[in-house]
Write a protein that holds these residues in place. Structure first.
Motif, PDB file in Angstrom:
ATOM      1  N   GLY A 193      70.618  40.114  18.884  1.00 27.65           N
ATOM      2  CA  GLY A 193      71.107  40.818  17.710  1.00 27.65           C
ATOM      3  C   GLY A 193      72.548  40.405  17.483  1.00 27.65           C
ATOM      4  N   ILE A 194      72.897  40.083  16.234  1.00 28.48           N
ATOM      5  CA  ILE A 194      74.251  39.607  15.927  1.00 28.48           C
ATOM      6  C   ILE A 194      74.964  40.617  15.034  1.00 28.48           C
ATOM      7  N   VAL A 195      76.159  41.002  15.466  1.00 26.45           N
ATOM      8  CA  VAL A 195      77.032  41.843  14.661  1.00 26.45           C
ATOM      9  C   VAL A 195      78.202  40.968  14.224  1.00 26.45           C
ATOM     10  N   ARG A 196      78.418  40.880  12.918  1.00 25.32           N
ATOM     11  CA  ARG A 196      79.442  39.986  12.353  1.00 25.32           C
ATOM     12  C   ARG A 196      80.603  40.820  11.808  1.00 25.32           C
ATOM     13  N   ILE A 197      81.823  40.364  12.134  1.00 25.75           N
ATOM     14  CA  ILE A 197      83.051  41.014  11.663  1.00 25.75           C
ATOM     15  C   ILE A 197      83.836  39.976  10.879  1.00 25.75           C
ATOM     16  N   SER A 198      84.317  40.328   9.673  1.00 24.96           N
ATOM     17  CA  SER A 198      85.062  39.371   8.849  1.00 24.96           C
ATOM     18  C   SER A 198      86.270  40.040   8.209  1.00 24.96           C
ATOM     19  N   GLY A 199      87.418  39.362   8.276  1.00 29.78           N
ATOM     20  CA  GLY A 199      88.634  39.881   7.672  1.00 29.78           C
ATOM     21  C   GLY A 199      89.845  39.533   8.500  1.00 29.78           C
ATOM     22  N   ASP A 200      91.022  39.870   7.997  1.00 30.37           N
ATOM     23  CA  ASP A 200      92.261  39.546   8.703  1.00 30.37           C
ATOM     24  C   ASP A 200      92.307  40.156  10.097  1.00 30.37           C
ATOM     25  N   ASP A 201      91.722  41.336  10.258  1.00 31.43           N
ATOM     26  CA  ASP A 201      91.784  42.046  11.540  1.00 31.43           C
ATOM     27  C   ASP A 201      90.525  41.876  12.388  1.00 31.43           C
ATOM     28  N   ALA A 202      89.757  40.815  12.119  1.00 32.47           N
ATOM     29  CA  ALA A 202      88.500  40.624  12.857  1.00 32.47           C
ATOM     30  C   ALA A 202      88.738  40.555  14.363  1.00 32.47           C
ATOM     31  N   LEU A 203      89.756  39.795  14.794  1.00 31.07           N
ATOM     32  CA  LEU A 203      90.047  39.685  16.226  1.00 31.07           C
ATOM     33  C   LEU A 203      90.529  41.016  16.788  1.00 31.07           C
ATOM     34  N   LYS A 204      91.354  41.739  16.029  1.00 28.43           N
ATOM     35  CA  LYS A 204      91.889  43.020  16.487  1.00 28.43           C
ATOM     36  C   LYS A 204      90.760  44.029  16.693  1.00 28.43           C
ATOM     37  N   VAL A 205      89.799  44.050  15.751  1.00 29.95           N
ATOM     38  CA  VAL A 205      88.649  44.959  15.869  1.00 29.95           C
ATOM     39  C   VAL A 205      87.807  44.578  17.082  1.00 29.95           C
ATOM     40  N   ALA A 206      87.519  43.268  17.217  1.00 29.10           N
ATOM     41  CA  ALA A 206      86.680  42.803  18.329  1.00 29.10           C
ATOM     42  C   ALA A 206      87.338  43.097  19.677  1.00 29.10           C
ATOM     43  N   ALA A 207      88.675  42.972  19.739  1.00 33.78           N
ATOM     44  CA  ALA A 207      89.388  43.171  21.005  1.00 33.78           C
ATOM     45  C   ALA A 207      89.261  44.594  21.522  1.00 33.78           C
ATOM     46  N   LYS A 208      89.010  45.538  20.655  1.00 37.06           N
ATOM     47  CA  LYS A 208      88.890  46.935  21.075  1.00 37.06           C
ATOM     48  C   LYS A 208      87.554  47.238  21.747  1.00 37.06           C
ATOM     49  N   ILE A 209      86.546  46.362  21.521  1.00 34.63           N
ATOM     50  CA  ILE A 209      85.223  46.659  22.089  1.00 34.63           C
ATOM     51  C   ILE A 209      84.674  45.533  22.966  1.00 34.63           C
ATOM     52  N   PHE A 210      85.311  44.363  22.935  1.00 36.77           N
ATOM     53  CA  PHE A 210      84.779  43.212  23.688  1.00 36.77           C
ATOM     54  C   PHE A 210      85.799  42.726  24.710  1.00 36.77           C
ATOM     55  N   ARG A 211      85.339  42.495  25.927  1.00 33.22           N
ATOM     56  CA  ARG A 211      86.172  41.979  27.009  1.00 33.22           C
ATOM     57  C   ARG A 211      85.484  40.786  27.654  1.00 33.22           C
ATOM     58  N   THR A 212      86.294  39.784  28.011  1.00 34.72           N
ATOM     59  CA  THR A 212      85.780  38.626  28.741  1.00 34.72           C
ATOM     60  C   THR A 212      86.760  38.264  29.841  1.00 34.72           C
ATOM     61  N   SER A 213      86.252  37.877  30.994  1.00 32.56           N
ATOM     62  CA  SER A 213      87.122  37.517  32.128  1.00 32.56           C
ATOM     63  C   SER A 213      87.861  36.207  31.878  1.00 32.56           C
ATOM     64  N   LYS A 214      87.455  35.463  30.886  1.00 31.86           N
ATOM     65  CA  LYS A 214      88.078  34.169  30.584  1.00 31.86           C
ATOM     66  C   LYS A 214      89.418  34.316  29.860  1.00 31.86           C
ATOM     67  N   LEU A 215      89.655  35.492  29.268  1.00 33.58           N
ATOM     68  CA  LEU A 215      90.873  35.672  28.477  1.00 33.58           C
ATOM     69  C   LEU A 215      91.546  36.995  28.823  1.00 33.58           C
ATOM     70  N   LYS A 216      92.882  36.947  28.944  1.00 33.64           N
ATOM     71  CA  LYS A 216      93.624  38.186  29.132  1.00 33.64           C
ATOM     72  C   LYS A 216      93.726  38.944  27.809  1.00 33.64           C
ATOM     73  N   ASP A 217      93.851  38.169  26.731  1.00 35.32           N
ATOM     74  CA  ASP A 217      93.972  38.753  25.391  1.00 35.32           C
ATOM     75  C   ASP A 217      93.069  37.966  24.447  1.00 35.32           C
TER      76      ASP A 217
END
Length: 443
Positions: free
Chosen positions: A17-41
């Protein structure tokens, strides 16, 4: 514009299932719910690279993939972040809810593609081709939609607009210097309008084939009772779709089935046997058969090989447009069925001649293989706009020798406006909104 989010995969359980986010704050929105060990931010995410991590929305978590697409080289022209999670109905809805709580707004129907249009990533005709691709049911429709979606149609219309705009500009300049420029500007504009009329004629001429590509070919199977209409339908479809008996009047209502031949959909309509009857139900079926035959693109008139037409059959043919009739002589497998009349000879029982019949249907209506090397107008809105542009240009064409420049310019501007409705250059907000309201959520 506010950042939006939506589920971009079909509703229902699935592998992904794919959830798509689009807009200037797409990364900011995603950062609040998605975490990966590959990136600190998450703001350090490399565009177009998949990251394995965890998405958490409220009390729900899932192991998923996240990918960042950086503006302007994205579908919408904005920053996009996609979450590729497991495809449970409740799961993707919870993740979408998490995106909204993180600052996004639920997207409207077709809003991602609408933003692509507004941000100059797609012409309006390109965007319409996207929904045609999604809804395509035949190979021919897919090919025509893909060509339009990749900008081939809009490129041709843009070129026509540019030529017309140059002619308009030349005519307008001559209004300020009539003695020096009017004669030359009229000559140039007249040549341009004549050339554009010829190009529009070619494009408009493709609309008939385009309608068959989009809607399919409507084929009525007609004849008297018990000549093998239902058997022919079954043979064409390759399955026992219609009930076949020796009892006259078995088929009392029309029965529809679809097949694809050479990439084109054929809508087969098996009708009730046309005959005089006192049965009220059967009579309704007979009346409907006549109406279907009248409105179809082609009529397969089923009769028996090896015998002359009956009086009833001749009466049927009188009521049908002869140019639409294709004679199909059934029961060609019988020993007495030798026949040299013009038509297609088949045996619904053995399948002999059925493939030839399929090919003949397409050849009779479309004229053989469809040429996809050029643009084909499949959208009724485009056809209407092209017809209006052509009408306005022919009005101008007829007035070049007598009408004042101001009158010619009215017709030329009307033609430019009509062409712009296709590309979106002159389309008003109501047209744009109507088009994107046809899209599904998430596209």
């Amino acid at each position: 514009m506010q950042t939006i989010a939506a589920i971009s995969t079909p509703v229902g359980a699935g592998a992904i299932g794919i959830v798509r986010i689009s807009g200037d704050d797409a990364l900011k929105v995603a950062a609040k719910i998605f975490r990966t060990s590959k990136l600190k931010d998450l703001k350090d995410a490399v565009p177009n690279m998949m990251y394995y991590g965890t998405v958490t929305a409220g009390e729900v978590s899932d192991r998923c993939l996240g990918v960042y697409f950086k503006a302007p080289k994205t579908y919408t022209g904005e920053n996009i972040f996609e979450l590729h999670c497991h495809g449970g109905v409740r799961l993707v809805n919870e993740i979408l809810k998490g995106c909204i709580e993180a600052g996004a707004r639920a997207a409207d129907k077709g809003e991602f593609t609408k933003r692509a249009f507004l941000n100059g990533k797609l012409a309006l005709s390109d965007a319409e081709a996207v929904i045609s691709m999604i809804n395509a049911e035949s190979e021919a429709q897919l090919k025509a939609s893909y060509r339009s979606m990749t900008g081939k149609l809009s490129e041709e219309i843009y070129a026509l607009e540019e030529k017309l705009l140059d002619a308009i500009a030349t005519m307008e300049a001559a209004l300020d210097y009539p003695e020096e420029m009017e004669e030359e500007s009229r000559r140039v504009a007249k040549d341009t309008v004549n050339a554009l009329c010829k190009e529009l004629e070619k494009l408009i001429a493709t609309a008939k084939t385009g309608s068959y590509v989009k809607q399919g070919i409507d084929v009525a199977i007609v004849g008297i009772a018990n000549v093998g209409k239902s058997s022919t339908l079954n043979a064409l479809t390759g399955k026992d779709r219609a009930i076949v008996t020796e009892i006259a009047g078995t088929t009392r209502d029309s029965l529809e089935e679809r097949i694809e031949v050479n990439g084109v959909i054929i809508n087969l309509i098996d009708t009730a046997g046309i005959r005089e009857t006192d049965d009220k139900v059967e009579k309704l079926g007979v009346d409907r058969s006549r109406a279907i035959a009248k409105n179809s693109d082609l009529v397969l008139f089923i009769t028996e090989a090896g015998r002359e037409l009956t009086g009833e059959e001749k009466e049927i043919l009188i009521s049908v447009d002869g140019s639409k009739v294709l004679y199909v002589f059934n029961k060609d497998d019988k020993p007495h069925a030798k026949d040299d009349r013009e038509g297609i000879f088949v045996s619904a029982k053995t399948g002999e001649g059925i493939e030839r019949l399929k090919k003949e249907i397409v050849d009779r209506v479309i004229g053989g293989e469809i040429d996809f090397s050029g643009n084909i107008v499949t959208d009724s809105r485009h056809y209407d706009a092209l017809k209006r542009a052509y009408f306005s240009l022919t009005q101008a064409k007829e007035g070049f020798d007598e009408e004042p420049a101001e009158c010619l310019l009215v017709d030329m501007r009307d033609a430019y406006s009509a062409l712009g409705e296709i590309t979106g250059n002159t389309a008003d907000e109501s047209i744009v909104n109507a088009i994107f309201s046809k899209f599904c959520l998430g596209k």
